[in-house]
Structure formats: structure tokens, C-alpha cells
Enzyme design. Structure first.
Site, short mmCIF file in Angstrom:
data_model
loop_
_atom_site.label_atom_id
_atom_site.label_comp_id
_atom_site.label_asym_id
_atom_site.label_seq_id
_atom_site.Cartn_x
_atom_site.Cartn_y
_atom_site.Cartn_z
CG ASP A 92 75.29 56.00 56.63
OD1 ASP A 92 74.45 55.09 56.52
OD2 ASP A 92 75.04 57.37 56.47
CB SER A 127 80.55 62.59 70.52
OG SER A 127 79.54 63.33 69.69
N GLY A 150 80.66 58.04 60.66
CA GLY A 150 81.01 59.40 61.31
C GLY A 150 81.48 60.77 60.07
N GLY A 178 78.90 56.19 65.51
CA GLY A 178 78.13 57.23 64.79
C GLY A 178 76.77 56.66 64.77
CB VAL A 179 74.49 55.26 67.04
CG1 VAL A 179 75.72 54.42 67.19
CG2 VAL A 179 74.35 56.23 68.37
CG PHE A 226 84.71 58.02 66.69
CD1 PHE A 226 83.71 57.76 67.83
CD2 PHE A 226 84.16 58.34 65.46
CE1 PHE A 226 82.38 57.47 67.31
CE2 PHE A 226 82.90 57.85 64.98
CZ PHE A 226 81.86 57.59 66.17
CG ASP A 286 66.36 46.21 52.92
OD1 ASP A 286 65.93 46.11 54.06
OD2 ASP A 286 65.76 46.57 51.99
N GLY A 325 77.05 65.60 68.99
CA GLY A 325 77.19 65.92 67.77
C GLY A 325 78.65 65.33 67.18
CG MET A 368 70.10 59.75 59.15
SD MET A 368 70.98 61.55 59.28
CE MET A 368 69.90 62.23 60.72
#
Length: 419
Positions: free
Chosen positions: A358, A259, A332, A230-231, A311, A208, A262, A201
């Protein structure tokens, strides 16, 4: 003229013969399809990189029975750090070897080396028919790398599905189903919606950015591996892995940390905005799903390492086995998830490497970073990616005050209780 009885015998013989031929033909086709499926499911990445020499990770595995596992039954598996490592609430492992119970899905994208080679040949052919006015200095192989990475961006972002894709309306809902609308390509470019069929997302601008920073550390010889904390469905990590393959650096490891159930409940109460993140079922993606996503893009290899667990459980043991990092991507959202990563791994980041956040503006993860800068007396240049995300380049080594992590004292003015 033939009598009726003789004619019926002839017709019967011809019918039986045709049935036999048809049956043999069907059996042959089934065999061919099974062989094809076997090759597709267990196709291994070629061991040659883009300049033609063998990777340090090259090996020749024999495959487990089709349809039963992703595991490679390798007599000499390429192991890192005596993996797997399992704790009470976490697991560090190489999914290629360690998860026997996962059934592989259909492969959707061919191996990177093969696709890039084919694209390069097409560019060479096109150069005999057209004038390369884009950038004459780029070779056919250079353009093929760019094309492969662009294709992978379309796949992981879900844009490849065009009107079949949807834009999911993002919100912290109490375990409720989310709503979606028609696919908004502009929202996807800017990361302002959640993917439906896609595997990330993060949006195009952030993808990029991943591409550009991975290529930068490769070109500048910055040592170290790639890590994402956090993937979700794994799309950004898979995209980074594709870039590493495209530029002949698949020997670098990719650490995939989540995790896979969630976000935490925020019970450590490090920031008032840490509450509520554990209520979004849409953010809960099982490790098996992420593993299969790597496999469907032909990106699962011995250098893909999963860290399963919250984590605060996985980062301390990871800090003991990771040597160097070149790109850290943190997704995260929360204060506590961010300090878990920074305090345990920031000293592993090479000078010239990057941290990608992110979640920056308005997120508690930004506050965690600012507190981390403040107590360690440094201020990197923060560079915006889009309206939500940012990154910085590491230019100096700092002495991590790990006692703060042990005592949950992340603010300036808080003293070490053990001194």
C-alpha cells in the site's frame, strides 16, 4: 335522545375499548420489531456458495442472547490452529467465538449470497426488457457478482454517503485533531485523502487491485488465504472478504492483523523515516470497532481471524500456524513493520500469489522491500497501482535468511554473527 349520564358512560366504554385495542396493537408491533432486530443482528451467512454446494465451513450455530455479544454459542465451533492463542503482548483469535464483550451494531448490508441471488433475478428480469450490450457473454449471476462487489466498494470507501462524506487532510500530527474538507471524489478514487465515514483510506484504484488479484488467484487455482497487515478500520480486508464470498471462496481464511492501537514508535531504528508514525491518533482504531465493521457488512464468519499486536509480536506465531497464502497486503508504512511480515511470511506465499504494498514511493516500507530483494538475490517485476502503491507476483521460491531478522541485519554486506 340520551341523557347526559348515559352518554358519558357510553363514551367512557368506547374510550377504554379503543385504548385496549391500541395497547394490544403497540405490544404486537414491539414484538414484531424485536423479532426483526433479532434476525438482523444475528443473521448468519447462508451456507451455500454461488454454485449451490455446501461450503466446508458450513455449520448451524445457536445464537447468544441478543444485544450482549457477537459470540455464537456453538456446540461444535469451527476452530483453526487451536485458537485462541495469547501471548504477553499479542492475541490470535476468531472474533466470532472469542470476544464475548463486544456488543453488535446495526447490520447495514445483507448477506452476500442473498444479495447476489436477488441481483441475479433483477438482471434476468432486465434482460427481458433490454438488450445486454455491455457484455452479452456475462450471465445474470456473473453480473450480479460484479454489482455486489461494486456496492461493497462504495460502502467501505465511504463514497456511498455522497455529500455527507468528507475528505480528511492526511498528516502526521502529534496526537492532534485532523481537519477535513468537502468530499473530493477524485481524491478518493486515487487514494489521495483519508476517509471520514468510510472504513478504508486506500481509494478506488487500490480496492480494484484487491478485487482483481483475489479473482485472479481464484480463477487460476492459486492456493492460500488472504492476509492484510495494517488494516485501520478494516475496510480493505472486508472488501477482500466480500470478493471471496461473491466468487464462492469463503472457505479461504482472512487474517486481519493490526496492533489496533496505531503504529509502533520506531525504536528499533531500522530506518530514519520510521519515526513519528505513532503520533497520529486518527490511525488508532480499536479491534472492537473493526470487529463490528465486519459484522455490519455480514462478513464475520469462522474464517475471519484477528492477530492483535505489533507485527514483531504477531508474525512469528502466525508463521507457525499459516499453511499457505495467496494474497499478502502490507500496509504498515514503516521499515520495521514491513520486514516483520516479509521475513516471517513470504515463504508461505504460493507461487503465482501476490504481494500488495500500500505504501511504496517515498515510504520506508519500499526501502525494506528493496533490501529484502537485494539480500535474497531476486528482483520481481514491480507494477504500479496508483501514485502511492504497487504490487508484485511471486514467481520463484527463495530461501529466507531468517538470521537477518533475528539479528536486525537487513542490508547487503552485513554478516551472520553466529557463523
Amino acid at each position: 335522545m340520551l341523557n347526559t349520564e348515559r352518554r358519558e358512560r357510553i363514551v367512557h366504554c368506547i374510550t377504554m375499548k379503543n385504548r385496549a385495542i391500541l395497547g394490544a396493537s403497540i405490544a404486537l408491533n414491539i414484538c414484531l420489531l424485536n423479532l426483526l432486530n433479532l434476525n438482523m443482528v444475528w443473521f448468519k451467512q447462508p451456507t451455500l456458495n454461488m454454485v449451490g454446494f455446501e461450503h466446508p465451513t458450513a455449520h448451524k450455530p445457536s445464537c447468544a442472547k441478543q444485544g450482549t455479544s457477537l459470540l455464537l454459542e456453538d456446540q461444535n465451533p469451527i476452530r483453526h490452529f487451536d485458537l485462541p492463542v495469547r501471548g504477553e503482548r499479542y492475541e490470535l483469535f476468531q472474533p466470532l467465538y472469542d470476544w464475548r464483550h463486544v456488543t453488535p451494531g446495526a447490520v447495514q448490508v445483507g448477506p452476500a449470497d442473498g444479495m447476489i441471488t436477488d441481483l441475479s433475478k433483477r438482471y434476468e428480469w432486465l434482460d427481458t426488457l433490454t438488450v445486454n450490450s455491455d457484455d452479452p457473454k456475462l450471465s445474470a449471476m456473473d453480473r450480479a457478482r460484479v454489482a455486489y462487489v461494486a456496492l461493497m466498494k462504495e460502502f467501505v470507501s465511504g463514497a456511498v454517503f455522497n455529500e455527507a462524506e468528507r475528505s480528511v487532510n492526511a498528516r502526521l500530527a502529534h496526537k492532534q485533531k485532523l481537519t477535513f474538507r468537502s468530499f473530493n471524489i477524485e481524491a478518493r478514487k486515487n487514494g489521495n485523502d483519508w476517509a471520514y465515514l468510510g472504513d478504508t483510506m486506500t481509494g478506488w484504484a487500490r480496492l480494484d487491485n484487491v478485487r482483481d488479484l483475489v479473482i485472479d488467484v481464484i480463477k487460476n487455482g492459486i492456493e492460500g488465504d488472504y492476509i492484510e497487515a495494517g488494516v485501520w478500520r478494516g475496510g480493505s480486508s472486508m472488501f477482500a472478504r466480500a470478493v471471496l464470498y461473491a466468487y464462492g471462496e469463503s472457505n479461504r481464511k482472512s487474517f486481519v492483523c493490526d496492533s489496533f492501537q496505531g503504529l509502533p514508535a520506531g525504536d528499533r531504528m531500522l530506518d530514519k523515516k520510521d519515526k513519528g508514525w505513532d503520533q497520529v491518533a486518527y490511525l488508532e482504531v480499536a479491534a472492537e470497532t473493526v470487529l463490528q465493521n465486519f459484522q455490519k457488512y455480514n462478513l464475520l464468519d469462522p474464517n475471519v481471524i484477528f492477530a492483535k499486536g505489533f507485527f514483531n509480536e504477531t508474525m512469528p506465531p502466525l508463521s507457525k500456524i499459516i499453511d499457505k497464502l495467496s494474497v499478502m497486503r502490507l500496509d504498515g508504512d514503516m521499515y520495521e513493520s514491513t520486514v516483520d511480515v516479509l521475513y516471517n511470511l513470504y515463504d508461505k506465499l504460493s507461487i503465482g500469489g501476490y504481494v500488495i504494498m500500500d505504501d511504496w514511493d517515498t515510504y520506508p516500507s519500499k526501502t525494506a522491500c528493496e533490501d529484502f530483494f537485494s539480500v535474497h538475490a531476486f528482483q520481481p517485476e514491480i507494477i504500479a497501482i496508483d501514485s502511492m502503491s504497487a504490487y508484485w507476483k511471486k514467481t520463484e521460491q527463495i530461501d529466507i535468511q531468517y538470521w537477518r531478522y533475528e539479528q536486525n541485519k537487513f542490508k547487503n554486506g552485513e554478516s551472520n554473527a553466529r557463523t
